[in-house]
Design an enzyme around this catalytic site. Structure first.
Site, PDB file in Angstrom:
ATOM      1  N   GLU A 179      -1.926   7.553   7.723  1.00 25.87           N
ATOM      2  CA  GLU A 179      -2.818   8.398   6.929  1.00 25.87           C
ATOM      3  C   GLU A 179      -3.662   9.245   7.869  1.00 25.87           C
ATOM      4  OE1 GLU A 179      -3.753   5.707   2.930  1.00 25.87           O
ATOM      5  OE2 GLU A 179      -5.346   6.073   4.372  1.00 25.87           O
ATOM      6  N   LYS A 180      -3.977  10.442   7.429  1.00 22.98           N
ATOM      7  CA  LYS A 180      -4.963  11.270   8.126  1.00 22.98           C
ATOM      8  C   LYS A 180      -6.281  10.492   8.156  1.00 22.98           C
ATOM      9  CE  LYS A 180      -6.632  15.314   9.586  1.00 22.98           C
ATOM     10  NZ  LYS A 180      -6.240  15.587  10.991  1.00 22.98           N
ATOM     11  N   ARG A 194      -6.862  -7.915  -8.098  1.00 18.67           N
ATOM     12  CA  ARG A 194      -7.516  -9.215  -8.172  1.00 18.67           C
ATOM     13  C   ARG A 194      -9.010  -8.995  -8.377  1.00 18.67           C
ATOM     14  NH1 ARG A 194     -10.226  -8.850  -3.246  1.00 18.67           N
ATOM     15  NH2 ARG A 194      -9.110  -7.696  -1.648  1.00 18.67           N
ATOM     16  N   LYS A 251       0.808  -1.225   0.000  1.00 22.78           N
ATOM     17  CA  LYS A 251       0.000   0.000   0.000  1.00 22.78           C
ATOM     18  C   LYS A 251       0.836   1.268   0.000  1.00 22.78           C
ATOM     19  CE  LYS A 251      -4.084  -1.756   2.219  1.00 22.78           C
ATOM     20  NZ  LYS A 251      -4.838  -1.630   3.465  1.00 22.78           N
TER      21      LYS A 251
HETATM   22  P1  ADP Z   1      -7.937  -3.145   3.507  1.00 24.14           P
HETATM   23  O1  ADP Z   1      -6.745  -3.492   2.687  1.00 24.14           O
HETATM   24  O2  ADP Z   1      -7.950  -3.809   4.818  1.00 24.14           O
HETATM   25  O3  ADP Z   1      -9.200  -3.248   2.705  1.00 24.14           O
HETATM   26  P2  ADP Z   1      -8.175  -0.254   3.170  1.00 24.14           P
HETATM   27  O4  ADP Z   1      -7.009   0.673   3.090  1.00 24.14           O
HETATM   28  O5  ADP Z   1      -8.907  -0.535   1.920  1.00 24.14           O
HETATM   29  O6  ADP Z   1      -7.716  -1.596   3.865  1.00 24.14           O
HETATM   30  O7  ADP Z   1      -9.191   0.327   4.249  1.00 24.14           O
HETATM   31  C1  ADP Z   1     -10.275  -0.431   4.700  1.00 24.14           C
HETATM   32  C2  ADP Z   1     -11.331   0.502   5.271  1.00 24.14           C
HETATM   33  O8  ADP Z   1     -10.774   1.260   6.353  1.00 24.14           O
HETATM   34  C3  ADP Z   1     -11.860   1.551   4.302  1.00 24.14           C
HETATM   35  O9  ADP Z   1     -12.903   1.072   3.493  1.00 24.14           O
HETATM   36  C4  ADP Z   1     -12.319   2.635   5.254  1.00 24.14           C
HETATM   37  O10 ADP Z   1     -13.571   2.323   5.830  1.00 24.14           O
HETATM   38  C5  ADP Z   1     -11.277   2.578   6.340  1.00 24.14           C
HETATM   39  N1  ADP Z   1     -10.167   3.529   6.058  1.00 24.14           N
HETATM   40  C6  ADP Z   1      -9.018   3.260   5.401  1.00 24.14           C
HETATM   41  N2  ADP Z   1      -8.230   4.351   5.335  1.00 24.14           N
HETATM   42  C7  ADP Z   1      -8.898   5.342   5.947  1.00 24.14           C
HETATM   43  C8  ADP Z   1      -8.627   6.727   6.234  1.00 24.14           C
HETATM   44  N3  ADP Z   1      -7.468   7.298   5.865  1.00 24.14           N
HETATM   45  N4  ADP Z   1      -9.556   7.437   6.913  1.00 24.14           N
HETATM   46  C9  ADP Z   1     -10.709   6.866   7.321  1.00 24.14           C
HETATM   47  N5  ADP Z   1     -11.029   5.586   7.094  1.00 24.14           N
HETATM   48  C10 ADP Z   1     -10.147   4.816   6.423  1.00 24.14           C
HETATM   49  P1  ADP Z   2     -12.769  -7.167  -1.175  1.00 23.41           P
HETATM   50  O1  ADP Z   2     -11.573  -6.277  -1.081  1.00 23.41           O
HETATM   51  O2  ADP Z   2     -12.803  -8.048  -2.363  1.00 23.41           O
HETATM   52  O3  ADP Z   2     -14.023  -6.492  -0.832  1.00 23.41           O
HETATM   53  P2  ADP Z   2     -12.191  -8.305   1.376  1.00 23.41           P
HETATM   54  O4  ADP Z   2     -11.392  -7.147   1.814  1.00 23.41           O
HETATM   55  O5  ADP Z   2     -13.377  -8.713   2.165  1.00 23.41           O
HETATM   56  O6  ADP Z   2     -12.624  -8.238  -0.105  1.00 23.41           O
HETATM   57  O7  ADP Z   2     -11.204  -9.527   1.245  1.00 23.41           O
HETATM   58  C1  ADP Z   2     -11.613 -10.734   0.686  1.00 23.41           C
HETATM   59  C2  ADP Z   2     -10.969 -11.840   1.419  1.00 23.41           C
HETATM   60  O8  ADP Z   2      -9.576 -11.755   1.272  1.00 23.41           O
HETATM   61  C3  ADP Z   2     -11.216 -11.834   2.901  1.00 23.41           C
HETATM   62  O9  ADP Z   2     -11.247 -13.175   3.313  1.00 23.41           O
HETATM   63  C4  ADP Z   2     -10.000 -11.119   3.465  1.00 23.41           C
HETATM   64  O10 ADP Z   2      -9.777 -11.502   4.789  1.00 23.41           O
HETATM   65  C5  ADP Z   2      -8.931 -11.598   2.530  1.00 23.41           C
HETATM   66  N1  ADP Z   2      -7.850 -10.655   2.271  1.00 23.41           N
HETATM   67  C6  ADP Z   2      -7.940  -9.505   1.591  1.00 23.41           C
HETATM   68  N2  ADP Z   2      -6.723  -8.919   1.469  1.00 23.41           N
HETATM   69  C7  ADP Z   2      -5.846  -9.729   2.093  1.00 23.41           C
HETATM   70  C8  ADP Z   2      -4.426  -9.688   2.319  1.00 23.41           C
HETATM   71  N3  ADP Z   2      -3.655  -8.690   1.877  1.00 23.41           N
HETATM   72  N4  ADP Z   2      -3.879 -10.703   3.003  1.00 23.41           N
HETATM   73  C9  ADP Z   2      -4.645 -11.712   3.453  1.00 23.41           C
HETATM   74  N5  ADP Z   2      -5.966 -11.808   3.262  1.00 23.41           N
HETATM   75  C10 ADP Z   2      -6.563 -10.834   2.606  1.00 23.41           C
END
Ligand code: ADP
Ligand code: ADP
Ligand code: MG
Length: 461
Positions: free
Chosen positions: A201-202, A293, A117
């Site tokens: 991140e903020k 993906r 990221k």
């Molecule tokens: P992941 O890889 O676990 O999906 P993301 O970076 O996509 O992580 O963040 C998952 C969720 O966390 C976002 O959909 C949002 O709800 C929250 N989030 C992530 N970054 C921020 C941010 N900078 N400020 C507020 N909420 C955040």
């Molecule tokens: P999407 O981003 O497709 O909405 P999710 O964030 O719910 O999906 O992730 C889909 C599945 O993959 C979940 O079982 C989550 O725990 C797993 N997952 C997502 N990103 C990672 C990662 N970087 N490492 C391990 N598991 C992950």
């Protein structure tokens, strides 16, 4: 290099989804399975199945050697990684390549650039895509991090560079929390992802989660418009829609163009999703991460665009160019997806594995249920609790909400607790119907109006 046989390196509903797409393309399928999954639906549906080891994911679905060996011994020419597990693992993509097989996804180099990221933030910035104010690289040490955070100003989020599935993230609102939570986040990231790297991140308050689906063939990149996934619990999506209900047309265009610019800057090949936070008040959007993906919620895009994303990603991996021009992609109507998990919504969403004694599925116009369930199936306790995705399409959002309510009423899964009652309450909720939601909405809603125990129906069966 047309693909004639495909190994599915995943399980559950997405394995079933991939087998269906492959079969329609005339591709033979080989399903891998752990000792806990011999009875899963994908094993029954695939042309062949190969055991890859013990139930623990680290020894089976995350076991690069075992999966590549299964692919070689079964003579397939390609591997589809699904989502989660090895889907964003560059070492796996390299190993697939080194074995002379095709990885259904972007190149290992693209995964390295966008899967991390911190690196993805830099790629986005270079492509002119706005990112959340925060650190330029990984947090090198705690003192530098403290200085940076005090410059950005609390509240901030500390996030795992290798994170996913909502894990390895901590919200921090003051110095004391910083000292306490940063080491915790690093430890969680290390144990969950084998990489303790963090960045800052903020914290964007009251934001909506909006994401753009893209498809690339290594030459050109197109987008299939956006999804909104603001209803989340513990930063995991629970309910998704396409299109985003309240996004102004001008912002929609900018957002989609930015995702295309980002993907083009790395010569993206395959299906991918650029995720953003959108602040309605200022109309600003911020890139948060790229998922290289297929995503869980891809069906809502399929229903409003008519494009089979899994089929397209397999075709692209087989060397075919994109079959659509941007102007040919149109959004029609509205789609909603409810994630149906084996969790007890009355007991703090405790996982509820067990045997599905009986079930009855919804149908009729505009209803799709992507699931791995069948009557008598024993849900193993080792994996994600997702049982299926109930997806509906209708001509507009109010009609789609009514249709979802109707479909949820028809869905009966006996023997295990599921999140169906949560979705029934959400579908009837005034704020949800008015699309007045944000990423913290659901957690606040669960605190304010806990699903009443009196509404609780006995788990039948
Ligand atoms: P992941 O890889 O676990 O999906 P993301 O970076 O996509 O992580 O963040 C998952 C969720 O966390 C976002 O959909 C949002 O709800 C929250 N989030 C992530 N970054 C921020 C941010 N900078 N400020 C507020 N909420 C955040
Ligand atoms: P999407 O981003 O497709 O909405 P999710 O964030 O719910 O999906 O992730 C889909 C599945 O993959 C979940 O079982 C989550 O725990 C797993 N997952 C997502 N990103 C990672 C990662 N970087 N490492 C391990 N598991 C992950
Ligand atoms: Mg995400």
């Amino acid at each position: 290099m047309t693909i004639t046989s495909l190994l599915i390196a995943n399980r559950g509903e997405i394995a079933v989804r991939i087998i269906r797409a492959a079969r329609e393309l005339g591709i033979k399928t080989v399903q891998v399975y752990s000792d806990a999954d011999a009875e899963m639906l994908a094993v029954r549906l695939a042309d062949a199945a190969v055991n890859i080891g013990p139930p623990q994911a680290a020894k089976s679905y995350l076991n690069v050697e075992a999966i590549v060996a299964a692919a070689i011994s079964s003579g397939v020419d390609a591997i589809h990684p699904g989502y989660g597990f090895l889907s964003e693992n560059a070492v796996f993509a390299d190993a697939v390549d080194a074995a002379g097989l095709t990885f259904v996804g972007p190149s290992a180099d693209t995964i390295r650039l966008l899967g991390d990221k911190v690196s993805a933030r830099l790629v986005a910035q270079k492509a002119g895509v706005p990112t959340v104010p925060g650190s330029d690289g990984r947090i090198e040490d705690i003192d530098a991090a403290r200085t940076l955070v005090e410059r950005i100003g609390y509240p901030v989020l500390v996030k795992a560079a290798a994170g996913g599935g909502g894990r390895g993230i901590r919200a921090i609102s003051n110095r004391q929390e910083f000292e306490r939570l940063v080491p915790q986040a690093a430890a969680e990231a290390q144990s969950a992802f084998g990489d303790g790297g963090l960045y800052v991140e903020k914290l964007i308050g009251r934001a909506r989660h909006v994401e753009v689906q893209i498809l690339g063939d290594g030459q050109d990149v197109i987008h299939c418009f956006e999804r909104e996934c603001s209803l989340q619990r513990r930063r995991q999506k629970v309910w998704e829609e396409a299109p985003a209900a309240t996004l102004p047309e001008k912002i929609r265009n900018e957002l989609c163009a930015s995702a295309v610019a980002l993907a083009k800057s790395v010569g993206y090949r395959g299906a991918g999703t650029a995720e953003y936070l959108y602040d309605e008040e200022t109309q600003a959007f911020y890139f948060i991460e790229m998922n290289t993906r297929i995503q869980v919620e891809h069906p809502v895009t399929e229903l409003v665009t008519g494009i089979d994303l899994v089929r397209e990603m397999i075709r692209i991996a087989g060397g075919a160019p994109l079959r659509f021009k941007q102007h040919e992609i149109k959004v029609s109507g509205h789609a909603i997806e409810c994630r149906i998990n084996a969790e007890d919504p009355y007991k703090n969403f405790m996982p509820f594995p067990g045997r599905v004694s009986a079930m009855s599925l919804p149908g009729g116009p505009g209803v799709r249920f992507d699931t791995m369930l069948y009557p008598g199936y024993e849900i193993p306790p080792f994996y994600d609790s997702l049982l299926g995705k109930l997806v509906v399409w209708d001509e507009d959002r109010p009609a789609a909400l009514d249709r979802m309510g109707r479909a949820l009423g028809e869905l009966k899964i006996d023997g295990v607790a599921t999140t169906v009652p949560l979705h029934q309450a959400l579908v009837a909720d005034k704020a949800v119907r008015a699309a007045e939601v944000h990423t913290k909405f659901l957690e606040q809603w669960l605190e304010d109006e806990p699903l009443g125990e009196d509404q609780q129906r006995e788990v039948a069966g």
